[in-house]
Design an enzyme around this catalytic site. Structure first.
Site, PDB file in Angstrom:
ATOM      1  N   ASN A  15       0.808  -1.221   0.000  1.00 62.11           N
ATOM      2  CA  ASN A  15       0.000   0.000   0.000  1.00 62.11           C
ATOM      3  C   ASN A  15       0.842   1.273   0.000  1.00 62.11           C
ATOM      4  OD1 ASN A  15       0.155  -1.325   2.793  1.00 62.11           O
ATOM      5  ND2 ASN A  15      -0.087   0.830   3.318  1.00 62.11           N
ATOM      6  N   ASP A  63      -2.762  -9.546   6.065  1.00 64.59           N
ATOM      7  CA  ASP A  63      -1.893  -9.239   7.201  1.00 64.59           C
ATOM      8  C   ASP A  63      -0.985 -10.440   7.380  1.00 64.59           C
ATOM      9  OD1 ASP A  63      -0.682  -9.021   9.692  1.00 64.59           O
ATOM     10  OD2 ASP A  63      -2.414  -8.048  10.620  1.00 64.59           O
ATOM     11  N   VAL A  64       0.301 -10.247   7.134  1.00 64.65           N
ATOM     12  CA  VAL A  64       1.212 -11.395   7.096  1.00 64.65           C
ATOM     13  C   VAL A  64       1.384 -12.066   8.458  1.00 64.65           C
ATOM     14  CG1 VAL A  64       2.447 -10.409   5.112  1.00 64.65           C
ATOM     15  CG2 VAL A  64       3.370 -10.082   7.419  1.00 64.65           C
ATOM     16  N   TYR A 172      15.916  -5.572  14.004  1.00 64.80           N
ATOM     17  CA  TYR A 172      15.778  -5.459  12.538  1.00 64.80           C
ATOM     18  C   TYR A 172      16.877  -6.245  11.811  1.00 64.80           C
ATOM     19  CZ  TYR A 172      15.067  -3.412   7.924  1.00 64.80           C
ATOM     20  OH  TYR A 172      14.826  -3.230   6.576  1.00 64.80           O
ATOM     21  N   LYS A 176      16.490  -9.701   9.417  1.00 72.01           N
ATOM     22  CA  LYS A 176      16.836  -9.816   7.996  1.00 72.01           C
ATOM     23  C   LYS A 176      17.890 -10.919   7.791  1.00 72.01           C
ATOM     24  CE  LYS A 176      14.059  -6.609   6.351  1.00 72.01           C
ATOM     25  NZ  LYS A 176      12.849  -6.985   5.599  1.00 72.01           N
ATOM     26  N   ILE A 209       9.646   3.656   6.908  1.00 72.05           N
ATOM     27  CA  ILE A 209      10.356   2.752   7.817  1.00 72.05           C
ATOM     28  C   ILE A 209      11.591   3.423   8.428  1.00 72.05           C
ATOM     29  CG2 ILE A 209      12.061   1.512   6.393  1.00 72.05           C
ATOM     30  CD1 ILE A 209      10.806  -1.120   7.345  1.00 72.05           C
ATOM     31  N   ASN A 210      12.162   4.388   7.709  1.00 70.96           N
ATOM     32  CA  ASN A 210      13.362   5.067   8.232  1.00 70.96           C
ATOM     33  C   ASN A 210      13.138   6.573   8.380  1.00 70.96           C
ATOM     34  OD1 ASN A 210      13.581   6.005   5.550  1.00 70.96           O
ATOM     35  ND2 ASN A 210      14.915   4.296   4.984  1.00 70.96           N
TER      36      ASN A 210
END
Ligand SMILES: NC(=O)c1ccc[n+]([C@@H]2O[C@H](COP(=O)([O-])OP(=O)(O)OC[C@H]3O[C@@H](n4cnc5c(N)ncnc54)[C@H](OP(=O)(O)O)[C@@H]3O)[C@@H](O)[C@H]2O)c1
Length: 254
Positions: A15, A63-64, A172, A176, A209-210
């Site tokens: 989105n 929604d994962v 984070y 990853k 996100i940042n």
């Protein structure tokens, strides 16, 4: 893939940000794109914006972190299209920049729910559809901060962080790193099936996100994920590819 005509893609977290741009670029190439979003209003707004460009983009409630939501999405895809050529696991959340010694385990767990377990949930739910396509691509949107080799050398191969200042974000970065391991594990299981599984590092992109501190636009951030999503059948699997401005991208160390 030789022809993108009538191919079907799912992009999670599409989105806004990099995901929305991945959806746009895949749809521009002629794919039917299911735009995954956990919030209906935001998802429909993105669907409207992309459809205004004449693209076949369809909001998919997803929604994962919610197994029921993922199962419903898989059922809808089975009914509507019956197969899937591209899955881009893009949805992700960030974590605070703070020393590991001051990071509560609960915070790490929360980030893993989306960045790691969410990817596993979505991938397992959609794999039957990907297998039905015969030739398919899974792209996991990772980050160079997940590179264990880079962390071990305290050296960012993309040059975003200064030598000796590799970030130490427990939640984070390690999410990853785990996602990279997940990528390799699926890639190995799926060797020989026609499903190529790779990880992408989009570069340092200005998004929510940042706090929009990144230096690249979302258009450039989507480039490597789209490249991996549209690989030819003889393309690589189990590769970690990053944005460095060259047409072929930068192969990053795991
Ligand atoms: N920006 C960078 O510099 C950078 C660098 C390396 C890697 N990445 C990775 O790129 C991916 C996209 O990030 P971005 O930069 O575009 O950030 P963003 O603008 O914050 O977008 C994140 C997207 O993920 C969605 N999302 C979060 N949790 C979700 C859930 N449980 N279910 C479904 N969707 C969910 C968000 O939806 P809502 O709007 O509902 O929150 C949003 O659409 C992430 O995996 C991120 O880790 C980004």
């Amino acid at each position: 893939m030789s022809s993108d005509a009538a191919r079907v893609a799912v992009v999670t977290g599409a989105n806004k940000g990099i995901g929305r741009e991945i959806a746009w670029q895949l749809a521009e190439r002629g794919l039917v794109v299911y735009l995954g979003a956990r919030d209906e209003e935001r998802g429909l707004a993105a669907e409207r914006a992309l459809r205004a460009d004449g693209l076949d983009v369809r909001f998919l409630h997803l929604d994962v972190t919610d197994e029921k939501s993922v199962a419903r999405a898989a059922e809808r895809l089975l009914t509507e299209v019956g197969l899937l050529h591209v899955l881009v696991n893009n949805a992700g959340v960030g974590g605070p920049v703070q020393p590991p010694s001051q990071t509560p385990a609960e915070q790490v767990r929360r980030v893993y729910e989306t960045n790691v377990f969410g990817v596993i949930t979505v991938t397992n739910a959609l794999l039957p559809l990907l297998r039905r396509a015969g030739s398919a691509r899974i792209v996991n949107v990772s980050s160079v901060v997940g590179s264990l080799a880079a962390a071990a050398g305290n050296l960012d191969p993309t040059g975003v962080h200064r030598p000796g200042e590799f970030p130490t974000m427990l939640s984070y970065s390690t999410s990853k790193a785990a996602l990279n391991a997940v990528t390799l594990t699926y890639a190995n299981e799926l060797r020989g099936t026609g499903i190529l599984v790779n990880a992408a590092s989009p570069g340092f992109v200005a998004t929510d996100i940042n706090g929009h501190n990144g230096v690249l636009g979302a258009e450039q951030g989507a480039r490597i994920p789209v490249l991996l999503a549209t690989l030819d059948d003889d393309g690589p699997t189990a590769t970690f590819l990053g944005e460095n401005g060259t047409p072929e991208g930068q192969v990053l160390p795991w």
